[in-house]
Scaffold this motif. Structure first.
Motif, mmCIF file in Angstrom:
data_model
loop_
_atom_site.group_PDB
_atom_site.id
_atom_site.type_symbol
_atom_site.label_atom_id
_atom_site.label_comp_id
_atom_site.label_asym_id
_atom_site.label_seq_id
_atom_site.Cartn_x
_atom_site.Cartn_y
_atom_site.Cartn_z
ATOM 1 N N HIS A 188 -11.440 7.547 -7.150
ATOM 2 C CA HIS A 188 -10.406 8.425 -6.583
ATOM 3 C C HIS A 188 -9.294 7.601 -5.939
ATOM 4 N N LEU A 189 -9.674 6.613 -5.163
ATOM 5 C CA LEU A 189 -8.680 5.782 -4.487
ATOM 6 C C LEU A 189 -7.953 4.866 -5.474
ATOM 7 N N ARG A 190 -8.653 4.435 -6.505
ATOM 8 C CA ARG A 190 -8.002 3.613 -7.525
ATOM 9 C C ARG A 190 -6.894 4.395 -8.223
ATOM 10 N N GLU A 191 -7.107 5.685 -8.439
ATOM 11 C CA GLU A 191 -6.082 6.524 -9.068
ATOM 12 C C GLU A 191 -4.828 6.622 -8.196
ATOM 13 N N ILE A 192 -5.011 6.574 -6.892
ATOM 14 C CA ILE A 192 -3.867 6.603 -5.972
ATOM 15 C C ILE A 192 -3.094 5.297 -6.033
ATOM 16 N N GLY A 193 -3.777 4.214 -6.380
ATOM 17 C CA GLY A 193 -3.124 2.911 -6.472
ATOM 18 C C GLY A 193 -3.735 1.846 -5.587
ATOM 19 N N VAL A 194 -4.874 2.153 -4.954
ATOM 20 C CA VAL A 194 -5.549 1.172 -4.102
ATOM 21 C C VAL A 194 -6.150 0.080 -4.988
ATOM 22 N N THR A 195 -5.969 -1.170 -4.589
ATOM 23 C CA THR A 195 -6.500 -2.289 -5.378
ATOM 24 C C THR A 195 -7.432 -3.200 -4.583
ATOM 25 N N ARG A 196 -7.522 -3.015 -3.258
ATOM 26 C CA ARG A 196 -8.373 -3.872 -2.441
ATOM 27 C C ARG A 196 -9.306 -3.003 -1.607
ATOM 28 N N PHE A 197 -10.612 -3.245 -1.753
ATOM 29 C CA PHE A 197 -11.611 -2.434 -1.072
ATOM 30 C C PHE A 197 -12.534 -3.315 -0.229
ATOM 31 N N THR A 198 -12.798 -2.856 0.987
ATOM 32 C CA THR A 198 -13.818 -3.451 1.844
ATOM 33 C C THR A 198 -14.908 -2.407 2.037
ATOM 34 N N LEU A 199 -16.114 -2.710 1.599
ATOM 35 C CA LEU A 199 -17.232 -1.787 1.742
ATOM 36 C C LEU A 199 -18.018 -2.170 2.982
#
Length: 360
Positions: free
Chosen positions: A179-190
């Motif tokens: 979902h967030l990738r579709e918005i354009g997010v490219t960096r994730f911290t889990l």
């Protein structure tokens, strides 16, 4: 012998305990207005810079509560830090963790500042995010957060998203990433929730979802970063981040300052910062000198302050000791390792087949 100055030092200012959200899993305690005085923040910055050698780097972070409630003060502290660092032949870099719901003119100026490493807390798709991240009126916050994410994406502004991983939202992790990738997010911290209880069944489910997240990460390379996998790959390759602070320093090369002026080894241990807090460090921020002699406390009965997890704060929160790793952290570490081994093996096999080295 005098402790030598650090090449990099991490200072986090907990700028207020107040927050406009009431996230159900929040570990910082009651939300009350207790803003850090401007001069106290300046004292902390001066002491931290005094702990950095010439040419070195101060990593100055802002935390809360919700730090952008104090956006004007943050701008003032940034200006002071830049001025003092420049005069001393040192560098300063800023980082900010925000819930992404405050975007007035002052807050937006900070979010768009290229010297600020911005992290937005967002747990993914509506079913996961709004389950826990609600405002004081009980309303979900995702719609407001997504507006901020799109604002940053449209501006070409680099940022990361922090996703809290919990047993009750674990099965929606990949949905949230997509979902967030579709918005354009490219960096994730889990961020694994170390404050909640994880059952053996939860740990088995964690391994399944780590595997699925690893497949997503592999399919999105090289455009997307997911820290669980990037960090492990970098470690396997013997790579380190240039100019990185000493995190997890846990008081040694890293200090968190509460609005009261009390000092802590990590901002995650501050909580409500009540008098008599057992996890604070000696002294107050207004004391003279630098932070070079603070040292790293070893709470609990352990014999050292080392851990394969890389985060002594998480170890302490899970086990009551800084030098041991509990079942959750170990299970996560092993699941990430197995997932990467699987991907590497599959990639090696596919290259062998493509290169004509496959034999019946």
């Amino acid at each position: 012998m005098r402790t030598p100055a650090y090449p990099a030092f991490g200072l986090t200012l907990v700028v207020n305990h107040a927050c406009n959200l009431r996230c159900s899993y929040c570990y910082t305690g009651a939300k009350f207005n207790s803003a850090m005085p401007v001069e106290m923040g300046v004292q902390a910055i001066r002491r931290a810079l005094a702990s950095v050698g010439v040419g070195g780097m101060l990593n100055l972070g802002f935390f809360g509560g919700e730090p952008l409630i104090e956006a004007p003060r943050i701008q003032e502290w940034m200006q002071v830090a830049r001025h003092v660092a420049s005069a001393q032949g040192k560098q300063v870099h800023f980082n900010l963790t925000t819930n992404g719901t405050i975007t007035d003119e002052c807050a937006r100026s900070i979010l768009m500042d290229p010297d600020v490493e911005v992290a937005i807390s967002c747990d993914g798709a509506p079913a996961q995010h709004d389950k826990h991240r609600r405002d004081a009126q009980g309303q979900g916050s995702l719609a407001r957060v997504e507006k901020t994410l799109r604002l940053l994406v449209d501006a070409g502004r680099p940022f990361s998203v922090v996703i809290v991983v919990r047993p009750d939202t674990l099965n929606g992790l990949c949905e949230g990433l997509a979902h967030l990738r579709e918005i354009g997010v490219t960096r994730f911290t889990l961020s694994i929730d170390v404050w909640t209880a994880w059952t053996e069944n939860d740990l088995r489910n964690l391994a399944v979802n780590v595997d699925a997240a690893a497949d997503l990460w592999r399919s999105w390379l090289p455009d997307v970063s997911i820290d669980w996998f990037d960090t492990r790959v970098a470690a396997l390759a013997g790579l380190t981040s240039v100019g990185a602070s000493t995190r997890c320093g846990f008081g040694e090369g890293e200090i968190a300052v509460a609005p009261s002026g009390r000092l802590y080894p990590c901002e995650r241990l501050v909580g409500e910062d009540r008098p008599g807090h057992g996890l604070k460090l000696p002294g107050l921020v207004g004391d003279a000198g630098d932070f070079l002699e603070m040292g790293s406390p070893c709470f609990g009965q352990g014999t050292g302050c080392a851990s394969s997890s890389g985060c002594r704060c998480s170890n302490y929160l899970r086990t009551g000791s800084t030098d041991g790793e509990d079942g959750l952290l170990r299970a996560l570490d092993e699941a990430v390792h197995r997932s990467l081994e699987r991907l590497i093996t599959a990639n090696t096999a596919s290259h062998s087949i493509a290169g004509g080295n496959y034999h019946e």
